[in-house]
Design a protein around this motif. Structure first.
Motif, PDB file in Angstrom:
ATOM      1  N   GLN A  16      74.504  25.942  73.234  1.00  0.00           N
ATOM      2  CA  GLN A  16      74.566  27.360  73.564  1.00  0.00           C
ATOM      3  C   GLN A  16      75.474  27.579  74.760  1.00  0.00           C
ATOM      4  OE1 GLN A  16      70.637  28.967  74.190  1.00  0.00           O
ATOM      5  NE2 GLN A  16      69.959  28.580  72.087  1.00  0.00           N
ATOM      6  N   ILE A  17      75.944  28.818  74.908  1.00  0.00           N
ATOM      7  CA  ILE A  17      76.713  29.240  76.069  1.00  0.00           C
ATOM      8  C   ILE A  17      75.967  30.388  76.729  1.00  0.00           C
ATOM      9  CG2 ILE A  17      78.859  30.288  76.866  1.00  0.00           C
ATOM     10  CD1 ILE A  17      80.306  28.848  74.626  1.00  0.00           C
ATOM     11  N   LEU A  18      75.696  30.237  78.029  1.00  0.00           N
ATOM     12  CA  LEU A  18      75.024  31.278  78.798  1.00  0.00           C
ATOM     13  C   LEU A  18      76.076  32.040  79.595  1.00  0.00           C
ATOM     14  CD1 LEU A  18      71.994  29.240  80.215  1.00  0.00           C
ATOM     15  CD2 LEU A  18      72.295  30.245  77.939  1.00  0.00           C
ATOM     16  N   SER A  19      76.038  33.357  79.492  1.00  0.00           N
ATOM     17  CA  SER A  19      76.986  34.197  80.222  1.00  0.00           C
ATOM     18  C   SER A  19      76.343  35.554  80.467  1.00  0.00           C
ATOM     19  CB  SER A  19      78.294  34.367  79.441  1.00  0.00           C
ATOM     20  OG  SER A  19      78.080  35.144  78.273  1.00  0.00           O
ATOM     21  N   ARG A  20      77.111  36.454  81.047  1.00  0.00           N
ATOM     22  CA  ARG A  20      76.587  37.799  81.296  1.00  0.00           C
ATOM     23  C   ARG A  20      76.258  38.525  80.003  1.00  0.00           C
ATOM     24  NH1 ARG A  20      82.047  37.813  82.365  1.00  0.00           N
ATOM     25  NH2 ARG A  20      83.329  39.229  81.070  1.00  0.00           N
ATOM     26  N   LEU A  21      76.779  38.039  78.877  1.00  0.00           N
ATOM     27  CA  LEU A  21      76.468  38.639  77.581  1.00  0.00           C
ATOM     28  C   LEU A  21      75.168  38.118  77.002  1.00  0.00           C
ATOM     29  CD1 LEU A  21      80.024  38.522  75.944  1.00  0.00           C
ATOM     30  CD2 LEU A  21      78.932  40.441  77.127  1.00  0.00           C
ATOM     31  N   GLY A  22      74.541  37.145  77.679  1.00  0.00           N
ATOM     32  CA  GLY A  22      73.304  36.550  77.183  1.00  0.00           C
ATOM     33  C   GLY A  22      73.547  35.151  76.655  1.00  0.00           C
ATOM     34  N   ARG A  23      72.794  34.783  75.616  1.00  0.00           N
ATOM     35  CA  ARG A  23      72.904  33.458  75.006  1.00  0.00           C
ATOM     36  C   ARG A  23      73.752  33.529  73.743  1.00  0.00           C
ATOM     37  NH1 ARG A  23      69.501  29.291  76.595  1.00  0.00           N
ATOM     38  NH2 ARG A  23      68.043  29.903  78.245  1.00  0.00           N
ATOM     39  N   GLN A  24      74.774  32.708  73.715  1.00  0.00           N
ATOM     40  CA  GLN A  24      75.637  32.609  72.539  1.00  0.00           C
ATOM     41  C   GLN A  24      75.300  31.308  71.824  1.00  0.00           C
ATOM     42  OE1 GLN A  24      79.790  32.741  73.496  1.00  0.00           O
ATOM     43  NE2 GLN A  24      80.485  32.365  71.401  1.00  0.00           N
ATOM     44  N   GLN A  25      74.712  31.395  70.646  1.00  0.00           N
ATOM     45  CA  GLN A  25      74.299  30.223  69.898  1.00  0.00           C
ATOM     46  C   GLN A  25      75.465  29.680  69.076  1.00  0.00           C
ATOM     47  OE1 GLN A  25      71.016  31.784  67.629  1.00  0.00           O
ATOM     48  NE2 GLN A  25      69.557  31.526  69.303  1.00  0.00           N
ATOM     49  N   LEU A  26      75.742  28.407  69.268  1.00  0.00           N
ATOM     50  CA  LEU A  26      76.839  27.758  68.535  1.00  0.00           C
ATOM     51  C   LEU A  26      76.236  26.922  67.408  1.00  0.00           C
ATOM     52  CD1 LEU A  26      79.104  26.692  71.533  1.00  0.00           C
ATOM     53  CD2 LEU A  26      79.104  28.835  70.246  1.00  0.00           C
ATOM     54  N   GLU A  27      75.804  27.597  66.371  1.00  0.00           N
ATOM     55  CA  GLU A  27      75.112  26.926  65.273  1.00  0.00           C
ATOM     56  C   GLU A  27      76.049  25.958  64.553  1.00  0.00           C
ATOM     57  OE1 GLU A  27      73.378  29.761  62.678  1.00  0.00           O
ATOM     58  OE2 GLU A  27      72.177  30.733  64.247  1.00  0.00           O
ATOM     59  N   GLY A  28      75.520  24.772  64.280  1.00  0.00           N
ATOM     60  CA  GLY A  28      76.286  23.759  63.567  1.00  0.00           C
ATOM     61  C   GLY A  28      77.098  22.850  64.456  1.00  0.00           C
ATOM     62  N   PHE A  29      77.294  23.230  65.721  1.00  0.00           N
ATOM     63  CA  PHE A  29      78.062  22.398  66.658  1.00  0.00           C
ATOM     64  C   PHE A  29      77.099  21.573  67.509  1.00  0.00           C
ATOM     65  CE2 PHE A  29      80.790  26.065  65.772  1.00  0.00           C
ATOM     66  CZ  PHE A  29      81.930  25.405  65.324  1.00  0.00           C
ATOM     67  N   THR A  30      77.407  20.300  67.657  1.00  0.00           N
ATOM     68  CA  THR A  30      76.490  19.399  68.358  1.00  0.00           C
ATOM     69  C   THR A  30      77.091  18.764  69.605  1.00  0.00           C
ATOM     70  OG1 THR A  30      77.189  17.580  66.901  1.00  0.00           O
ATOM     71  CG2 THR A  30      75.241  18.850  66.239  1.00  0.00           C
ATOM     72  N   ARG A  31      78.403  18.802  69.763  1.00  0.00           N
ATOM     73  CA  ARG A  31      79.058  18.149  70.895  1.00  0.00           C
ATOM     74  C   ARG A  31      79.870  19.149  71.693  1.00  0.00           C
ATOM     75  NH1 ARG A  31      77.655  12.869  72.521  1.00  0.00           N
ATOM     76  NH2 ARG A  31      76.507  12.032  70.738  1.00  0.00           N
TER      77      ARG A  31
END
Length: 375
Positions: free
Chosen positions: A353-368
């Protein structure tokens, strides 16, 4: 009778004329060939100009911003992808890198943000897997194989000027003992040994100080020691350490101590590199933590285990916990591995995931996660 003296025969005028004509034809042929090569070069340049120059990926034309370089494993290959932090940013696939079935790549984005160094387990010797060092250009998709026969479970480190990659090899020293060599491989594939650690079980290069000197962690029978250009400068712990992260100014080191005195506990630690030979722990909390990342402001962040009050029962929590990986270069976003569980002993399942001012961005399918690139 005496044999007549030898007579030197000169070519006739017709023969001389034929030779001149042949030389003239040869010069004309060379001139035509040279002209053809020039025209071919002009045509190639024109073709490149019409197609936008050298090969380009979508990332080469992406707008300015912060981009995470991540990977998706398909089994026999890993797809390297760039993802922006905007709400509507679509993933941009860069290249598919083949490797051994069931293995993962380890990677590091260069300080320039243009390349990613990939430790790729792509061959085996007597059943033991080995990795190749592949440098991938994020803007063209072109790749260079610079070294082979490497231990796959290590992280590559770029030099500050982004012209070479630092990695390690297991070697035999002059005494015949096993040791670890720290080597530098430039973008031409020239490998230079920087230092050798005899008797070390592991050596992990972690960064460079303000004077450009290489800092590394040596793990051996004494525990964990910080070295600078191959010389021990600070004893960190009697235990194995992990998750090392150097501060942006190269003066402090954050890490996690795998403390085994009262059962295995992962304890966060921060030390000053110029600490006078003693470990100055900024965090002596007994609360467990994994992962460490430095914000551009100069403060480290650890991934703390969710707090469980004494006497209560630890259960799978809906919120889970985050293990930080790295801040973006402008400090506005943080890449994490988010775990769904409520404790380190019951971590649940991970998600990038990426945490930013927009909230949590889920990167589904990505593991690295390999690092950040800024445009």
């Amino acid at each position: 009778m005496h044999a007549p003296p030898s007579v030197r025969r000169f070519p006739s005028l017709p023969a001389l004329a034929r030779g001149a004509r042949e030389r003239l034809r040869a010069r004309r042929a060379l001139a035509v060939l040279a002209l053809a090569l020039v025209l071919l070069g002009v045509a190639a340049i024109a073709l490149l100009e019409q197609s936008g120059g050298p090969p380009q990926t979508a990332f080469a034309r992406a707008p300015s911003g912060q981009y995470a370089v991540v990977a998706r494993n398909t089994g026999m290959a890993t797809v390297v992808t760039v993802v922006g932090t905007g709400a509507n940013d679509a993933p941009m696939e860069i290249a598919s890198i083949a490797h051994l079935q069931g293995y993962n790549l380890r990677g590091a984005v260069s300080p320039s943000g243009r390349h990613v160094a990939l430790l790729t387990p792509d061959h085996s010797i007597s059943g033991r897997p080995y990795a190749s060092l592949i440098v991938l250009d994020l803007e063209t998709g072109l790749r260079l194989r610079l070294a082979e026969g490497l231990e796959p479970l290590q992280d590559a480190l770029w030099t500050p000027d982004a012209t070479a990659v630092v990695l390690t090899r297991t070697v035999r020293t002059q005494t015949g003992a096993l040791g670890v060599a720290v080597a530098q491989v430039d973008l031409r594939g020239v490998e230079t040994v920087l230092e050798t650690h005899e008797g070390a079980g592991m050596v992990a290069p972690v960064g460079f100080d303000g004077e450009g000197r290489l800092l590394a962690i040596r793990i051996d029978a004494r525990g964990s020691t910080l070295t600078r250009d191959g010389e021990a400068i600070l004893w960190l712990s009697t235990h194995i350490t992990r998750d090392w992260a150097l501060s942006p100014d190269g003066t402090r080191l954050a890490f996690v101590e795998a403390n085994t005195w009262e059962g295995l506990r992962y304890l966060p630690r921060v030390v000053s590199i110029e600490g006078g030979g003693s470990v100055a722990a900024a965090s002596t909390s007994t609360q467990q933590a994994l992962g460490a990342a430095w914000a551009p402001s100069g403060d480290p962040r650890f991934g703390s285990e969710p707090y469980t009050p004494p006497g209560s029962v630890s259960a799978q929590g809906a919120s889970g916990f985050d293990v930080p990986l790295a801040y973006s270069r402008d400090g506005t976003s943080l890449a994490v591995h988010h775990w769904s569980g409520g404790s380190f002993s019951e971590p649940g399942t991970p998600e990038l995931q990426i945490l930013s001012r927009l909230g949590r961005q889920q990167l589904e399918g990505f593991t690295r996660f390999f690092g950040w690139s800024a445009r």
